[in-house]
Design an enzyme around this catalytic site. Structure first.
Site, short mmCIF file in Angstrom:
data_model
loop_
_atom_site.label_atom_id
_atom_site.label_comp_id
_atom_site.label_asym_id
_atom_site.label_seq_id
_atom_site.Cartn_x
_atom_site.Cartn_y
_atom_site.Cartn_z
CG ASN A 111 -1.83 -1.22 1.25
OD1 ASN A 111 -1.69 -2.06 2.15
ND2 ASN A 111 -2.71 -1.38 0.26
CB ILE A 153 0.32 6.40 2.48
CG1 ILE A 153 1.74 6.58 3.03
CG2 ILE A 153 -0.45 5.39 3.31
CD1 ILE A 153 1.79 7.19 4.41
CB CYS A 154 -2.87 3.50 -1.44
SG CYS A 154 -4.54 3.09 -2.00
CB VAL A 155 -4.66 4.03 4.04
CG1 VAL A 155 -4.44 5.50 4.38
CG2 VAL A 155 -5.46 3.33 5.13
#
Length: 265
Positions: free
Chosen positions: A88, A95-97
């Site tokens: 992620n 950051i991919c969240v």
């Protein structure tokens, strides 16, 4: 903490951020340390410790949150400044969240965001991977994924200081030495007590009476150096008393003889 004068953030947002940052400084989340420039709250830095039991253990990863002028109505953007192998987290550190995207809520504070990012290191989501290689390895060959992640951690992450138990061991060792010393003193005291009891129960002198030609004589055996003078003195007194008795008897005989002579006259 001084309020920032950055034109990118409204005064009310700056005031709210100042409170949040003060709270984070006084009671930091586990494994997270926050740093900020008091003159610019638009960029928040944080050092995140790799959670135990993960490929990121024993590493410290630096990240940043970029806040726009519309914050908190729009979510911050998160980036890892330390290179990390994670599904992620893109190769450029983005950051991919979901918390920073579709699940964002203006009521969420910085503490919540930082905790979510650290949780990503514990439980990645390969379904929404920014690093396709890491996501594929995680799904198909975890051991290989973990090997790559540990390799990146060892090369790029700052080394965290191990939480040593040396102090506790030293304290335990000191306590043990003290107990042993007390036991030694106790043993010495017990030995001294036994020795004292033995000396006090031993007679200083013993006497044996024998009869030789109708005369009683005493042989005295002295026990212990300090009693020798006392025993010698006792013998001298006995001799003196015997001499006095003999003199009295002689004087008595003389008186009897004089009395007989006077009767004859």
């Amino acid at each position: 903490m001084a309020l920032a004068t950055n034109e990118n953030l409204p005064p009310n947002v700056i005031k709210q951020l100042a409170k949040e940052l003060k709270n984070l400084d006084e009671t930091p989340p586990e494994g997270i340390k926050v740093a900020v420039n008091d003159d610019d709250f638009s960029t928040i830095f944080a050092d995140i410790e790799g959670p135990a039991g993960t490929p990121y253990e024993n590493g410290i990863f630096r990240m940043k949150l970029l806040l726009s002028r519309d914050f908190p109505h729009t979510p911050p953007k998160g980036y890892f400044l330390t290179k990390i192998f994670h599904p992620n987290i893109a190769t450029n550190g983005e950051i991919c969240v979901n918390t920073l995207k579709k699940d964002w809520n203006p009521s969420l504070g910085l503490r919540h965001v930082l905790l979510v990012v650290r949780c990503l290191l514990i439980e990645p989501f390969p379904e929404s991977a920014l690093n396709e290689q890491a996501g594929k390895l995680l799904l198909e060959n975890y051991d290989e994924y973990a090997r790559h992640a540990r390799l990146y951690t060892g090369i790029h992450a700052l080394k965290s200081k191990p939480k040593s138990k040396t102090g506790a061991i030293s304290e335990s060792t000191t306590a043990l030495n003290v107990d042993q010393a007390n036991t030694t003193v106790l043993n010495i005291d017990q030995k001294n007590a036994v020795s004292s009891a033995a000396v006090s129960s031993t007679p200083l002198s013993t006497s044996t009476a024998t009869t030789k030609g109708g005369v009683i004589s005493q042989d005295q055996t002295v026990v212990g150096g300090p009693a020798t003078g006392m025993v010698g003195g006792s013998v001298a007194v006995q001799k003196k008393e015997a001499g006095g008795v003999a003199k009295v008897q002689a004087d008595k005989k003389k008186m009897d003889a004089r009395k007989k002579s006077l009767k004859r006259l």
